[in-house]
Design a protein around this motif. Structure first.
Motif, PDB file in Angstrom:
ATOM      1  N   GLY A   9       0.855  -1.185   0.000  1.00 49.27           N
ATOM      2  CA  GLY A   9       0.000   0.000   0.000  1.00 49.27           C
ATOM      3  C   GLY A   9       0.888   1.231   0.000  1.00 49.27           C
ATOM      4  N   THR A  10       0.791   2.021  -1.060  1.00 47.89           N
ATOM      5  CA  THR A  10       1.720   3.150  -1.171  1.00 47.89           C
ATOM      6  C   THR A  10       1.062   4.326  -1.879  1.00 47.89           C
ATOM      7  N   VAL A  11       1.492   5.534  -1.536  1.00 49.96           N
ATOM      8  CA  VAL A  11       1.055   6.734  -2.255  1.00 49.96           C
ATOM      9  C   VAL A  11       2.234   7.276  -3.081  1.00 49.96           C
ATOM     10  N   TYR A  12       3.379   7.443  -2.432  1.00 48.13           N
ATOM     11  CA  TYR A  12       4.528   8.079  -3.097  1.00 48.13           C
ATOM     12  C   TYR A  12       5.647   7.116  -3.451  1.00 48.13           C
ATOM     13  N   GLY A  13       5.490   5.834  -3.134  1.00 45.67           N
ATOM     14  CA  GLY A  13       6.487   4.844  -3.557  1.00 45.67           C
ATOM     15  C   GLY A  13       7.442   4.363  -2.480  1.00 45.67           C
ATOM     16  N   ASN A  14       7.379   4.956  -1.292  1.00 48.51           N
ATOM     17  CA  ASN A  14       8.312   4.503  -0.253  1.00 48.51           C
ATOM     18  C   ASN A  14       8.049   3.053   0.146  1.00 48.51           C
ATOM     19  N   ALA A  15       6.780   2.719   0.352  1.00 51.68           N
ATOM     20  CA  ALA A  15       6.453   1.341   0.745  1.00 51.68           C
ATOM     21  C   ALA A  15       6.802   0.363  -0.372  1.00 51.68           C
ATOM     22  N   LEU A  16       6.672   0.806  -1.621  1.00 53.71           N
ATOM     23  CA  LEU A  16       7.044  -0.064  -2.739  1.00 53.71           C
ATOM     24  C   LEU A  16       8.551  -0.332  -2.733  1.00 53.71           C
ATOM     25  N   THR A  56       2.712  -1.377   4.085  1.00 52.07           N
ATOM     26  CA  THR A  56       1.809  -0.277   3.728  1.00 52.07           C
ATOM     27  C   THR A  56       2.127   1.005   4.478  1.00 52.07           C
ATOM     28  N   SER A  57       1.969   2.098   3.765  1.00 51.42           N
ATOM     29  CA  SER A  57       2.064   3.408   4.402  1.00 51.42           C
ATOM     30  C   SER A  57       0.678   3.813   4.890  1.00 51.42           C
ATOM     31  N   THR A  58       0.602   5.018   5.444  1.00 47.05           N
ATOM     32  CA  THR A  58      -0.657   5.584   5.934  1.00 47.05           C
ATOM     33  C   THR A  58      -0.863   6.916   5.255  1.00 47.05           C
ATOM     34  N   THR A  59      -2.110   7.195   4.891  1.00 48.40           N
ATOM     35  CA  THR A  59      -2.405   8.477   4.264  1.00 48.40           C
ATOM     36  C   THR A  59      -3.639   9.087   4.922  1.00 48.40           C
ATOM     37  N   GLY A  60      -4.013  10.286   4.478  1.00 49.51           N
ATOM     38  CA  GLY A  60      -5.186  10.947   5.062  1.00 49.51           C
ATOM     39  C   GLY A  60      -5.023  11.100   6.564  1.00 49.51           C
ATOM     40  N   GLN A  61      -6.017  10.648   7.290  1.00 45.39           N
ATOM     41  CA  GLN A  61      -5.958  10.642   8.754  1.00 45.39           C
ATOM     42  C   GLN A  61      -5.977   9.191   9.224  1.00 45.39           C
ATOM     43  N   GLY A  62      -4.854   8.515   9.066  1.00 45.88           N
ATOM     44  CA  GLY A  62      -4.768   7.120   9.514  1.00 45.88           C
ATOM     45  C   GLY A  62      -5.342   6.126   8.529  1.00 45.88           C
ATOM     46  N   ASP A  63      -5.455   6.517   7.260  1.00 53.15           N
ATOM     47  CA  ASP A  63      -6.112   5.665   6.265  1.00 53.15           C
ATOM     48  C   ASP A  63      -5.111   4.832   5.464  1.00 53.15           C
ATOM     49  N   LEU A  92       4.621   1.994   7.333  1.00 52.65           N
ATOM     50  CA  LEU A  92       5.323   3.271   7.193  1.00 52.65           C
ATOM     51  C   LEU A  92       4.376   4.395   7.609  1.00 52.65           C
ATOM     52  N   GLY A  93       4.924   5.382   8.293  1.00 54.87           N
ATOM     53  CA  GLY A  93       4.114   6.506   8.713  1.00 54.87           C
ATOM     54  C   GLY A  93       4.987   7.668   9.134  1.00 54.87           C
ATOM     55  N   ASP A  94       4.368   8.571   9.850  1.00 58.62           N
ATOM     56  CA  ASP A  94       5.037   9.799  10.269  1.00 58.62           C
ATOM     57  C   ASP A  94       4.509  10.109  11.664  1.00 58.62           C
ATOM     58  N   SER A  95       5.430  10.118  12.631  1.00 55.18           N
ATOM     59  CA  SER A  95       5.000  10.209  14.034  1.00 55.18           C
ATOM     60  C   SER A  95       4.492  11.603  14.411  1.00 55.18           C
ATOM     61  N   SER A  96       4.508  12.547  13.467  1.00 58.09           N
ATOM     62  CA  SER A  96       3.892  13.843  13.780  1.00 58.09           C
ATOM     63  C   SER A  96       2.360  13.760  13.664  1.00 58.09           C
ATOM     64  N   TYR A  97       1.861  12.658  13.098  1.00 60.46           N
ATOM     65  CA  TYR A  97       0.404  12.425  13.039  1.00 60.46           C
ATOM     66  C   TYR A  97      -0.043  11.646  14.276  1.00 60.46           C
ATOM     67  N   ASP A  98      -1.231  11.993  14.813  1.00 62.71           N
ATOM     68  CA  ASP A  98      -1.812  11.225  15.921  1.00 62.71           C
ATOM     69  C   ASP A  98      -2.028   9.780  15.515  1.00 62.71           C
ATOM     70  N   THR A  99      -2.310   9.610  14.225  1.00 64.11           N
ATOM     71  CA  THR A  99      -2.652   8.292  13.701  1.00 64.11           C
ATOM     72  C   THR A  99      -1.408   7.615  13.137  1.00 64.11           C
ATOM     73  N   PHE A 100      -0.332   7.628  13.920  1.00 65.96           N
ATOM     74  CA  PHE A 100       0.948   7.107  13.435  1.00 65.96           C
ATOM     75  C   PHE A 100       0.798   5.646  12.977  1.00 65.96           C
ATOM     76  N   CYS A 101       1.133   5.398  11.727  1.00 60.28           N
ATOM     77  CA  CYS A 101       1.061   4.052  11.135  1.00 60.28           C
ATOM     78  C   CYS A 101      -0.329   3.424  11.256  1.00 60.28           C
ATOM     79  N   GLY A 102      -1.346   4.283  11.235  1.00 57.81           N
ATOM     80  CA  GLY A 102      -2.723   3.799  11.386  1.00 57.81           C
ATOM     81  C   GLY A 102      -3.133   2.787  10.325  1.00 57.81           C
TER      82      GLY A 102
HETATM   83  C1  LIG Z   1      -1.313  13.668   2.931  1.00 58.32           C
HETATM   84  C2  LIG Z   1      -0.542  12.757   3.857  1.00 58.32           C
HETATM   85  C3  LIG Z   1      -1.199  12.191   4.929  1.00 58.32           C
HETATM   86  C4  LIG Z   1      -0.508  11.343   5.823  1.00 58.32           C
HETATM   87  N1  LIG Z   1      -1.169  10.805   6.899  1.00 58.32           N
HETATM   88  C5  LIG Z   1      -0.473  10.039   7.775  1.00 58.32           C
HETATM   89  C6  LIG Z   1      -1.129   9.513   8.938  1.00 58.32           C
HETATM   90  O1  LIG Z   1      -2.320   9.708   9.178  1.00 58.32           O
HETATM   91  N2  LIG Z   1      -0.389   8.740   9.782  1.00 58.32           N
HETATM   92  C7  LIG Z   1       0.931   8.466   9.569  1.00 58.32           C
HETATM   93  O2  LIG Z   1       1.527   7.759  10.371  1.00 58.32           O
HETATM   94  N3  LIG Z   1       1.569   8.961   8.473  1.00 58.32           N
HETATM   95  C8  LIG Z   1       0.914   9.730   7.584  1.00 58.32           C
HETATM   96  N4  LIG Z   1       1.548  10.250   6.483  1.00 58.32           N
HETATM   97  C9  LIG Z   1       2.987   9.923   6.284  1.00 58.32           C
HETATM   98  C10 LIG Z   1       3.264   8.799   5.266  1.00 58.32           C
HETATM   99  O3  LIG Z   1       2.631   7.582   5.649  1.00 58.32           O
HETATM  100  C11 LIG Z   1       4.774   8.571   5.192  1.00 58.32           C
HETATM  101  O4  LIG Z   1       5.363   9.730   4.637  1.00 58.32           O
HETATM  102  C12 LIG Z   1       5.163   7.365   4.354  1.00 58.32           C
HETATM  103  O5  LIG Z   1       6.549   7.189   4.398  1.00 58.32           O
HETATM  104  C13 LIG Z   1       4.710   7.493   2.903  1.00 58.32           C
HETATM  105  O6  LIG Z   1       4.985   6.266   2.271  1.00 58.32           O
HETATM  106  P1  LIG Z   1       4.505   6.003   0.748  1.00 58.32           P
HETATM  107  O7  LIG Z   1       5.434   6.780  -0.140  1.00 58.32           O
HETATM  108  O8  LIG Z   1       4.684   4.531   0.559  1.00 58.32           O
HETATM  109  O9  LIG Z   1       3.092   6.408   0.637  1.00 58.32           O
HETATM  110  C14 LIG Z   1       0.877  11.080   5.603  1.00 58.32           C
HETATM  111  C15 LIG Z   1       1.523  11.662   4.503  1.00 58.32           C
HETATM  112  C16 LIG Z   1       0.837  12.498   3.641  1.00 58.32           C
HETATM  113  C17 LIG Z   1       1.572  13.160   2.495  1.00 58.32           C
END
Ligand SMILES: Cc1cc2nc3c(=O)[nH]c(=O)nc-3n(C[C@H](O)[C@H](O)[C@H](O)COP(=O)(O)O)c2cc1C
Length: 148
Positions: A9-16, A56-63, A92-102
């Motif tokens: 599951g990836t948006v920008y390719g990191n998980a891939l 898988t990464s996380t996008t949106g709000q923990g999606d 994969l996620g970003d710990s600045s989100y409440d939904t880290f790795c949701g």
């Molecule tokens: C629009 C957007 C929303 C995101 N939402 C979350 C989130 O809710 N929780 C989290 O842990 N990371 C979140 N992230 C961080 C990504 O999961 C993280 O950058 C990840 O490495 C992206 O991997 P990908 O390239 O495989 O998608 C978000 C990033 C973006 C750009």
């Protein structure tokens, strides 16, 4: 040696990138590994008696990302129980989100509910701390591959 399906599951390719690195590491260990980016339920079902690695990464709000969301929905709606499946999970996620790795946690919860057996702990990769997630994941994958 195991037959492993790596479901991404990836948006920008990191998980891939992590998944492709994992495939190489696992194949070097003698496993058979295939990466799926737009997976169907049928492809998942080929592994019900085998092993899957969800990356898988996380996008949106923990999606979950859009490319793995349909598979997740099909697993929820159509499978129900998969007690012979063994799996690993890299989130994969970003710990600045409440939904880290949701997204990863959501997938893990579903597989647990459906009776699948997780091998090892979930690997959490925080984009704030880790610049090269595929390099960061190598050691975890090497160890995970020996547990199969
Ligand atoms: C629009 C957007 C929303 C995101 N939402 C979350 C989130 O809710 N929780 C989290 O842990 N990371 C979140 N992230 C961080 C990504 O999961 C993280 O950058 C990840 O490495 C992206 O991997 P990908 O390239 O495989 O998608 C978000 C990033 C973006 C750009």
């Amino acid at each position: 040696m195991a037959k492993i399906g790596i479901f991404v599951g990836t948006v920008y390719g990191n998980a891939l990138a992590v998944a492709e690195e994992a495939q190489q590491v696992l194949e070097q260990q003698g496993h058979k590994a295939e990466v799926f980016e737009e997976a169907t339920l049928e492809q998942w079902q080929e592994y019900l008696q085998q092993v899957v690695l969800v990356v898988t990464s996380t996008t949106g709000q923990g999606d979950l990302p859009d490319n793995i969301q349909p598979l997740y929905a099909e697993l929820c709606d159509q499978l129900g129980y998969q007690p012979d499946l063994r799996y690993g999970l890299i989130a994969l996620g970003d710990s600045s989100y409440d939904t880290f790795c949701g997204g990863g946690h959501t997938f893990d919860e579903l597989l647990q509910e459906q009776g699948a057996k997780r091998i090892g702990e979930i690997l959490l990769i925080d984009a704030i701390e880790v610049v090269e997630p595929e390099v960061f994941a190598q050691g975890w994958v090497e160890e995970w591959g020996t547990l199969l």
